[in-house]
Design a protein around this motif. Structure first.
Motif, short mmCIF file in Angstrom:
data_model
loop_
_atom_site.label_atom_id
_atom_site.label_comp_id
_atom_site.label_asym_id
_atom_site.label_seq_id
_atom_site.Cartn_x
_atom_site.Cartn_y
_atom_site.Cartn_z
N ARG A 30 -12.94 54.08 -21.50
CA ARG A 30 -11.61 53.12 -21.20
C ARG A 30 -11.75 52.78 -19.79
N LEU A 31 -11.36 51.34 -19.56
CA LEU A 31 -11.33 51.04 -18.34
C LEU A 31 -10.58 52.04 -17.26
N ILE A 32 -9.37 52.66 -17.78
CA ILE A 32 -8.63 53.23 -16.90
C ILE A 32 -9.30 54.60 -16.57
N SER A 33 -10.21 55.23 -17.59
CA SER A 33 -10.88 56.42 -17.05
C SER A 33 -12.16 56.00 -16.18
N MET A 34 -12.58 54.82 -16.34
CA MET A 34 -13.45 54.70 -15.37
C MET A 34 -13.14 54.49 -13.77
N LEU A 35 -11.64 54.01 -13.85
CA LEU A 35 -11.02 53.89 -12.39
C LEU A 35 -10.87 55.27 -11.64
N THR A 36 -10.93 56.30 -12.72
CA THR A 36 -10.29 57.50 -12.33
C THR A 36 -11.42 58.82 -12.45
N LEU A 37 -12.51 57.99 -12.92
CA LEU A 37 -13.50 59.25 -13.39
C LEU A 37 -14.06 59.85 -12.40
N ASP A 38 -14.32 59.49 -11.12
CA ASP A 38 -14.77 60.22 -10.12
C ASP A 38 -14.04 61.23 -9.47
N VAL A 47 -24.42 37.04 -6.02
CA VAL A 47 -23.44 37.99 -5.59
C VAL A 47 -24.15 39.29 -6.27
N ILE A 48 -24.65 39.49 -7.46
CA ILE A 48 -25.02 40.66 -7.99
C ILE A 48 -26.47 40.93 -7.54
N LEU A 49 -27.35 40.05 -7.41
CA LEU A 49 -28.56 40.26 -6.67
C LEU A 49 -28.12 41.14 -5.38
N LYS A 50 -27.54 40.52 -4.48
CA LYS A 50 -27.21 40.94 -3.12
C LYS A 50 -26.89 42.55 -3.09
N ASN A 51 -25.85 42.51 -4.14
CA ASN A 51 -25.31 43.91 -4.30
C ASN A 51 -26.26 44.74 -4.84
N LYS A 95 -8.74 34.90 -15.97
CA LYS A 95 -7.88 33.58 -15.38
C LYS A 95 -6.40 34.15 -14.99
N ASP A 96 -5.78 35.36 -15.51
CA ASP A 96 -4.59 35.03 -15.29
C ASP A 96 -4.07 36.29 -14.37
N LEU A 97 -4.92 37.52 -14.17
CA LEU A 97 -4.49 38.56 -13.51
C LEU A 97 -5.09 38.80 -12.20
N GLY A 98 -4.42 39.58 -11.21
CA GLY A 98 -4.96 40.04 -10.07
C GLY A 98 -4.65 41.40 -9.62
N PHE A 99 -5.46 42.20 -9.14
CA PHE A 99 -4.95 43.53 -8.98
C PHE A 99 -5.18 43.95 -7.43
N VAL A 100 -4.17 44.77 -7.08
CA VAL A 100 -4.17 45.42 -5.74
C VAL A 100 -4.25 46.68 -5.75
N PHE A 101 -5.02 47.58 -5.43
CA PHE A 101 -4.86 49.24 -5.75
C PHE A 101 -4.63 49.84 -4.36
N GLN A 102 -4.04 51.21 -4.69
CA GLN A 102 -3.83 51.95 -3.48
C GLN A 102 -5.28 52.45 -2.84
N GLU A 103 -6.16 52.69 -3.60
CA GLU A 103 -7.59 52.58 -2.96
C GLU A 103 -8.03 51.05 -3.00
N TYR A 104 -8.91 50.84 -2.05
CA TYR A 104 -9.25 49.53 -1.86
C TYR A 104 -9.78 48.96 -2.85
N ASN A 105 -10.93 49.36 -3.60
CA ASN A 105 -11.77 49.01 -4.44
C ASN A 105 -12.56 48.05 -4.08
N GLU A 120 -17.90 50.52 -9.55
CA GLU A 120 -18.19 49.30 -9.28
C GLU A 120 -18.09 48.34 -10.79
N LEU A 121 -18.50 49.05 -11.82
CA LEU A 121 -18.55 48.31 -13.33
C LEU A 121 -16.94 48.14 -13.44
#
Lengths: 252, 637
Positions: free
Chosen positions: B180-188, B6-10, A84-94, B87-88
């Motif tokens: 943790r979400l943070i480690s997923m973002l940087t895992l690779d 969206v999920i199916l297309k993906n 609901k409340d957050l949006g993210f913009v990253f250096q990598e585009y994701n 993606e996750l």
């Protein structure tokens, strides 16, 4: 007051080999503000952003968003809050390479099952503002880095979140693309009254904001407020502060 | 557009990336389904005498298969999850809960699973026909293979895979919960293991690993000497080689590679960048996986070798224990069957073979423990009752010396052997030893047989002391069929109310079928081991090529051609695949060398055949990896 951080500490590593990245930070951000966090590499700015945006957890301290302590929230509530409340913009585009630009931007609306007409309206508004409306049928692999960055920003804005977190949003852009993205962000900040918290090391980018917070070695070093000044003089002051922190004199 | 579309297309757009995972699944289904289908083939079961053994063999095999499949699929799933990390993470960022993400994963996996199951069952049906033909061939059963489709096998397979599916979802859920979400973002970005340097500790560990393996090998070479604590020594060998293998990968290999790297003094070539340095970093973190690969290879090669040895040796083993086509317990029985055969006009030769036992000593006998004046007890048979053996006056031929006995006892040819009892002794010259038995085993009672000329035999006979208390048989009653014995003759004699007898052809059939099933099941499971280890290594290479994409890009920008880079990568693949293979081969050799004589009488041909086949199949995976690397390098710029 939308974000309030109280005595945030964050350290990494194990017991023997511990690095303290954030050493006790207090920060308050008002609704509708555009705040930039600056600092040298390793000063902890990205970590602070991650902690404030619920991506990372704190070692100690509290983060209140609209008087709710997000460090204590359950996973489900947290997800709801991000939705609901957050949006993210990253250096990598994701961006998801399997979806078109439009589908990527509409993702946050898809998961909350917004009406089609409403979604279409929002998409048109945001994408035209960011100049990517004509790319809507393209896939991420077919567009440029700047366009990807703007797609990513559009996705962060589309559901009109209360807060937008941006980590080096201009890192991959040339100065023209960067300034166009930043002025678009500034306009959106005004138009939909979102609060923006941005991390950057680029003084030009920082000069678009209303307030710049400097970090040094995990602590807040100083804060600059733009006030009624022009962007140019604000930029100069940012440069000066930066050179004081970095110990490097900058010649103009 | 709703989120589900969206999920199916993906999902469908991503299908190409899931190919690997689907392959793993289809492969597992094929493996299991064809195995189950085969074990339920009624027409085959009816035909085979040893069907009890067959079903036991299949049960054990299928349990092993389930274990392999489970490990394999879970490994593939964890790699698959890692590749989809970002993606996750993105889904979580836009506000999906773990539960909702899990629902997506369940949905996707269900599609993958269901289609893999259908494909796998179809393929498995085709494969099982081929496999059944191989099995019947190994068991030497003549039977045309029909097309039996078993619904029960489908249900059994489906149940297993639904079970595995549940386990995978639990695995996914734990992964989501714990990461943790943070480690997923940087895992690779953090896949490179931290490099802790080549300290003195690594060197000691490396040396220790090599020492442990060599001492394990040494023990296995001298295993006969530890007869009394055999079990303890066996476990010792297992422990030494397994831990030694692990240490070798953990330290020795990196250590040796580092020495090579140091010797170059900074002048690293493109080959070094792509092979040495990359392997050095990864070898340590992959130590567990690679030692698993070598140990599993060694186990499957060793077991297949053993079963092949026993299959290979059935015929000569029968020759060394069963002397004649048919053997009877009483003279009347022999006459009964002789009449029976006469009635059917089957040409045969009934024989009554007299025998006496004597104690033997002399230079010709060498016992296993090196004791020179050891004595053995021999059954003496006259030359006239043994085919194909010429014995002159004063000579002696030893019969029934099988490989197993040969381990404990040896003979020196052209030396003397003295047969004696309290009243009489005669010294003869040993001219030949022979594997084939001269007497039925229940007459010989485990003793070797000495064939002498008829004159010598009658003199020994006269002077023999007949021990009244030991009621040993002094005569063997046998029938040899003139020409080839056949199943028809055996069936003719094997009437329900006829007296008991022993038949060579029956024993041969039983043993060849038993050995055939054993070899097939072990071979099948071994093949499954091989395929899964190969696939796992291949998946690993794919993962590494993704990680190293930037390196290739840099190298190509520096002006290296695709071929030059691929050459370096080939070296890397050769080392990653080759070292586990070489260690596995060595382990196999020493294991087989230590115990082959229990299973048969020929080691080299079966073992080398198995090793050769294994190397060829295993190398295929290396080759496929190189091709994948080539494609990645070509696409990197």
């Amino acid at each position: 007051m939308i974000i309030q951080a109280k005595d945030i500490k964050k350290s990494y590593g194990n017991k023997r080999n511990r690095t303290e990245v954030l050493k006790g930070i207090d920060l308050t951000i008002e609704a509708g503000e555009f705040v930039t966090i600056m600092g040298a590499s390793g000063s902890g700015k990205t970590t602070l952003l991650n902690v404030l945006s619920s991506i990372d957890n704190v070692t100690s301290g509290h983060v209140y968003i609209e008087d709710q302590d997000i460090t204590q929230l359950k996973e489900k509530k947290l997800a709801d809050f991000r939705k609901k409340d957050l949006g993210f913009v990253f250096q990598e585009y994701n961006l998801l390479n399997t979806l078109t630009v439009k589908e990527n931007i509409l993702l946050p609306l898809s998961i909350r099952e917004t009406k089609k007409a409403e979604a279409e309206k929002q998409f048109k508004l945001v994408s035209e503002e960011l100049d990517i409306y004509n790319l809507k049928k393209k896939y991420p692999s077919e567009i440029s880095g700047g366009q990807k960055q703007r797609t990513s920003a559009a996705r962060a804005f589309i559901h009109q979140p209360k807060i937008i977190f941006a980590d080096e949003p201009t890192g991959a852009l040339d100065s023209k693309a960067a300034s166009s993205l930043l002025s678009k962000m500034k306009q959106l900040n005004k138009k939909i009254n979102s609060t923006i918290l941005m991390v950057t090391h680029d003084a030009t980018a920082a000069s678009y904001s209303k307030r710049v917070v400097f970090l040094k070695d995990g602590l807040i070093y100083s804060t600059l407020i733009k006030g009624e000044r022009t962007q140019e003089s604000f930029y100069k002051e940012i440069m000066n502060t930066q050179s004081v922190i970095g110990g490097v004199s900058v010649e103009f | 557009m709703s989120f589900n579309t969206v999920i199916l297309k993906n999902f469908f757009k991503n299908l190409k990336n899931y190919a690997l995972y689907m392959f793993a699944l289809v492969f597992s289904v094929v493996l299991y389904f064809s195995f189950v289908l085969m074990s339920q083939d009624d027409s085959a079961v009816e035909e085979i005498q040893s069907s009890q053994l067959m079903s036991t063999g299949f049960t054990v095999g299928s349990v092993l298969l389930v274990v392999i499949i489970l490990a394999f699929v879970m490994f593939a799933n964890s790699l698959f999850l890692k590749r989809r990390n970002r993606e996750l993470a993105l889904f979580q960022l836009i506000g999906l809960t773990h539960g909702e993400i899990l629902r997506i994963l369940v949905l996707e996996n269900a599609v993958i699973y269901f289609s893999s199951l259908v494909f796998g069952i179809a393929f498995g049906f085709l494969t099982s026909r081929t496999l059944l033909m191989i099995l019947l061939r190994l068991m030497q059963v003549e039977l045309s293979v029909g097309l039996n489709f078993s619904v029960q096998a489908v249900i059994q397979t489906a149940i297993l895979f639904v079970g595995i599916f549940t386990l995978l979802m639990i695995q996914n859920f734990i992964f989501l919960k714990r990461t943790r979400l943070i480690s997923m973002l940087t895992l690779d970005q953090s896949s490179e293991a931290d490099y802790s340097g080549m300290g003195i500790g690594t060197m000691i560990l490396g040396l220790l690993g090599l020492i442990m393996i060599s001492s394990g090998y040494w023990l296995s070479m001298n295993i006969i000497e530890f007869g009394s604590v055999l079990l303890l020594v066996l476990f010792g060998i297992l422990f030494l080689t397994i831990v030694g293998t692990y240490l070798t990968f953990k330290a020795s290999v990196a250590f040796v590679l580092n020495m090579i790297r140091k010797s170059k003094q900074g002048c690293v070539s493109v080959n070094d960048v792509l092979s040495l340095t990359s392997i050095m970093f990864k070898m340590k973190s992959n130590a567990f996986l690679l030692s698993l690969v070598s140990i599993i290879s060694a186990i499957s090669m060793g077991l297949i070798s053993f079963s092949y040895i026993s299959h290979y040796s059935v015929e000569s083993l029968i020759e060394s224990t069963v002397s004649h086509d048919y053997t009877f317990y009483e003279e009347e029985d022999m006459q009964f069957y002789s009449h029976l055969l006469d009635d059917s006009e089957i040409e045969h030769r009934p024989l009554v073979i007299p025998t006496i036992s004597y104690v033997a000593r002399g230079d010709g006998i060498i016992s296993g423990n090196g004791d020179d004046d050891s004595e053995i007890s021999l059954n003496i048979v006259s030359e006239e009752f043994v085919d194909d053996t010429e014995v002159d006056e004063g000579e002696l031929v030893i019969h029934g010396l099988s490989t197993v006995v040969g381990v404990y006892m040896d003979f020196d040819l052209n030396r003397s052997i003295t047969l004696y009892n309290d009243d009489y002794e005669v010294t003869l010259e040993l001219v030949e030893t022979n594997e084939d038995a001269a007497l039925p085993s229940f007459v010989a009672r485990g003793r070797l047989q000495a064939v002498v000329s008829s004159e010598v035999y009658s003199r020994l006979e006269e002077n023999a002391i007949h021990d009244k208390e030991q009621a040993e048989p002094h005569e063997a009653f046998v029938i040899d069929i003139v020409g080839e014995d056949s199943q028809e003759i055996f069936q003719l004699m094997n009437g329900e109310n006829n007296p008991l007898f022993e038949s060579r052809i029956e024993q041969y059939t039983n043993q060849i079928q038993g050995a055939g099933i054993l070899m097939f099941v072990i071979g099948f499971v071994g093949l499954a081991f091989l395929m899964t280890t190969g696939c796992i290594l291949y998946f690993k290479q794919i993962g590494e090529s993704e990680d190293e994409k930037d390196t290739y890009k840099v190298l190509r920008k520096l002006g290296f051609s695709v071929n030059e880079i691929v050459k370096g990568l080939t070296l890397k693949v050769a080392i990653t695949f080759g070292i586990p293979l070489i260690i596995g081969l060595l382990h196999t050799y020493f294991a087989v060398n230590a115990g082959w004589f229990i299973f048969g009488n020929e080691m080299w041909i079966p073992m080398l055949t198995v090793m050769g086949a294994y190397i060829v199949l295993y190398s295929t995976f290396g080759l496929v990896s190189i091709l994948y690397y080539k494609k990645t390098v070509r696409d990197s710029l």
